[in-house]
Design a protein around this motif. Structure first.
Motif, PDB file in Angstrom:
ATOM      1  N   VAL A   1       2.123 -14.959  58.188  1.00  7.81           N
ATOM      2  CA  VAL A   1       1.249 -14.083  58.971  1.00  7.81           C
ATOM      3  C   VAL A   1       1.926 -12.735  59.192  1.00  7.81           C
ATOM      4  O   VAL A   1       1.303 -11.675  59.053  1.00  7.81           O
ATOM      5  N   SER A   2       3.203 -12.760  59.501  1.00  9.22           N
ATOM      6  CA  SER A   2       3.952 -11.524  59.726  1.00  9.22           C
ATOM      7  C   SER A   2       4.005 -10.674  58.461  1.00  9.22           C
ATOM      8  O   SER A   2       3.806  -9.456  58.507  1.00  9.22           O
ATOM      9  N   ALA A   3       4.253 -11.303  57.326  1.00  7.70           N
ATOM     10  CA  ALA A   3       4.308 -10.560  56.059  1.00  7.70           C
ATOM     11  C   ALA A   3       2.954  -9.946  55.735  1.00  7.70           C
ATOM     12  O   ALA A   3       2.868  -8.766  55.347  1.00  7.70           O
ATOM     13  N   ALA A   4       1.888 -10.699  55.908  1.00  6.86           N
ATOM     14  CA  ALA A   4       0.543 -10.180  55.633  1.00  6.86           C
ATOM     15  C   ALA A   4       0.214  -9.029  56.580  1.00  6.86           C
ATOM     16  O   ALA A   4      -0.381  -8.025  56.165  1.00  6.86           O
ATOM     17  N   THR A   5       0.592  -9.160  57.824  1.00  5.58           N
ATOM     18  CA  THR A   5       0.355  -8.098  58.803  1.00  5.58           C
ATOM     19  C   THR A   5       1.092  -6.830  58.421  1.00  5.58           C
ATOM     20  O   THR A   5       0.526  -5.731  58.441  1.00  5.58           O
ATOM     21  N   ARG A   6       2.364  -6.956  58.071  1.00  5.10           N
ATOM     22  CA  ARG A   6       3.144  -5.776  57.705  1.00  5.10           C
ATOM     23  C   ARG A   6       2.594  -5.119  56.443  1.00  5.10           C
ATOM     24  O   ARG A   6       2.545  -3.884  56.345  1.00  5.10           O
ATOM     25  N   MET A   7       2.155  -5.917  55.478  1.00  9.64           N
ATOM     26  CA  MET A   7       1.583  -5.357  54.253  1.00  9.64           C
ATOM     27  C   MET A   7       0.281  -4.621  54.555  1.00  9.64           C
ATOM     28  O   MET A   7       0.059  -3.505  54.058  1.00  9.64           O
ATOM     29  N   LEU A   8      -0.587  -5.230  55.354  1.00 10.00           N
ATOM     30  CA  LEU A   8      -1.856  -4.593  55.708  1.00 10.00           C
ATOM     31  C   LEU A   8      -1.613  -3.292  56.457  1.00 10.00           C
ATOM     32  O   LEU A   8      -2.236  -2.259  56.157  1.00 10.00           O
ATOM     33  N   ALA A   9      -0.701  -3.309  57.415  1.00  7.36           N
ATOM     34  CA  ALA A   9      -0.410  -2.110  58.192  1.00  7.36           C
ATOM     35  C   ALA A   9       0.172  -1.013  57.301  1.00  7.36           C
ATOM     36  O   ALA A   9      -0.201   0.159  57.424  1.00  7.36           O
ATOM     37  N   ALA A  10       1.067  -1.378  56.394  1.00 12.57           N
ATOM     38  CA  ALA A  10       1.667  -0.390  55.497  1.00 12.57           C
ATOM     39  C   ALA A  10       0.615   0.202  54.565  1.00 12.57           C
ATOM     40  O   ALA A  10       0.592   1.411  54.330  1.00 12.57           O
ATOM     41  N   MET A  11      -0.265  -0.639  54.052  1.00 10.88           N
ATOM     42  CA  MET A  11      -1.334  -0.148  53.172  1.00 10.88           C
ATOM     43  C   MET A  11      -2.264   0.804  53.925  1.00 10.88           C
ATOM     44  O   MET A  11      -2.668   1.836  53.396  1.00 10.88           O
ATOM     45  N   ALA A  12      -2.598   0.458  55.156  1.00  8.35           N
ATOM     46  CA  ALA A  12      -3.535   1.281  55.929  1.00  8.35           C
ATOM     47  C   ALA A  12      -2.946   2.644  56.275  1.00  8.35           C
ATOM     48  O   ALA A  12      -3.691   3.606  56.468  1.00  8.35           O
TER      49      ALA A  12
ATOM     50  N   GLY B   1      -6.962   7.342  51.081  1.00  8.85           N
ATOM     51  CA  GLY B   1      -7.841   6.407  50.384  1.00  8.85           C
ATOM     52  C   GLY B   1      -7.641   4.958  50.786  1.00  8.85           C
ATOM     53  O   GLY B   1      -8.522   4.124  50.575  1.00  8.85           O
ATOM     54  N   SER B   2      -6.511   4.647  51.391  1.00  6.91           N
ATOM     55  CA  SER B   2      -6.255   3.248  51.753  1.00  6.91           C
ATOM     56  C   SER B   2      -7.168   2.774  52.877  1.00  6.91           C
ATOM     57  O   SER B   2      -7.579   1.618  52.898  1.00  6.91           O
ATOM     58  N   MET B   3      -7.520   3.671  53.804  1.00  4.48           N
ATOM     59  CA  MET B   3      -8.443   3.276  54.865  1.00  4.48           C
ATOM     60  C   MET B   3      -9.819   3.005  54.285  1.00  4.48           C
ATOM     61  O   MET B   3     -10.491   2.059  54.691  1.00  4.48           O
ATOM     62  N   GLU B   4     -10.232   3.786  53.300  1.00  4.74           N
ATOM     63  CA  GLU B   4     -11.518   3.537  52.647  1.00  4.74           C
ATOM     64  C   GLU B   4     -11.503   2.186  51.932  1.00  4.74           C
ATOM     65  O   GLU B   4     -12.490   1.448  51.954  1.00  4.74           O
ATOM     66  N   LEU B   5     -10.386   1.859  51.313  1.00  3.60           N
ATOM     67  CA  LEU B   5     -10.252   0.548  50.667  1.00  3.60           C
ATOM     68  C   LEU B   5     -10.372  -0.565  51.700  1.00  3.60           C
ATOM     69  O   LEU B   5     -11.089  -1.543  51.485  1.00  3.60           O
TER      70      LEU B   5
ATOM     71  N   LEU C   1      -8.004  -3.472  64.389  1.00  4.57           N
ATOM     72  CA  LEU C   1      -7.506  -4.686  63.740  1.00  4.57           C
ATOM     73  C   LEU C   1      -6.063  -4.509  63.291  1.00  4.57           C
ATOM     74  O   LEU C   1      -5.192  -5.328  63.604  1.00  4.57           O
ATOM     75  N   VAL C   2      -5.794  -3.434  62.585  1.00  2.58           N
ATOM     76  CA  VAL C   2      -4.436  -3.185  62.092  1.00  2.58           C
ATOM     77  C   VAL C   2      -3.467  -3.009  63.256  1.00  2.58           C
ATOM     78  O   VAL C   2      -2.387  -3.611  63.281  1.00  2.58           O
TER      79      VAL C   2
END
Length: 159
Positions: A55-66, A71-75, A102-103
């Protein structure tokens, strides 16, 4: 080895604890049904740590992408309806607010190792989408009743 949770009555854990705990080898979790309370989930400390790591890894990846590029927010906004179909009922400005919240909430919850606030936030936004999905309910909740009854006193100060 099955990936499904094993369900047992709580009394089995109390009365046959060794046999019941041995069932954790068959399943990542034991769902303990209680007659007089909320059901419980029993897992090993190692499994709980693995779950938190994922969960922590997924959260950090999502936050970094956002945060990366505009364009990442649009994605993120494009994929949200796949993950949460009810967001289709949110107005565009609320959809954007949901994505940001959410992020941010996931990052904050991850920092303290407690995801309850994320679950609460998701339920609140889902209820908001439910209101937008029902024109009669939306009209009733957004109607200006024209009267303001003034300030409300803090109930904690009343004796």
């Amino acid at each position: 080895m099955s990936a499904e949770n094993v369900s047992v009555n709580f009394s089995e854990l109390v009365n046959k604890n060794k046999q019941t705990l041995a069932r954790l080898q068959e399943s990542p979790r034991l769902l303990l049904h209680r007659r007089d309370g909320e059901d419980l989930v029993l897992t090993t400390a190692a499994r709980a740590e693995q779950d938190q790591t994922v969960v922590s890894a997924a959260t950090r990846m999502l936050a970094a992408m956002a945060r990366r590029e505009p364009g990442s927010m649009e994605l993120l906004l494009d994929v949200l309806p796949d993950a949460f179909p009810w967001v289709r009922f949110l107005p565009e400005s609320d959809l954007h607010a949901f994505a940001v919240e959410l992020v941010d909430t996931m990052r904050a919850a991850d920092s303290i190792g407690n995801n309850a606030s994320v679950a609460q936030m998701l339920v609140a936004w889902q209820h908001t989408a439910e209101v937008y999905s029902d024109p009669e309910l939306l009209a009733a909740l957004t109607k200006d009743h024209g009267e303001d009854y003034g300030l409300v006193t803090d109930p904690r100060g009343a004796a």
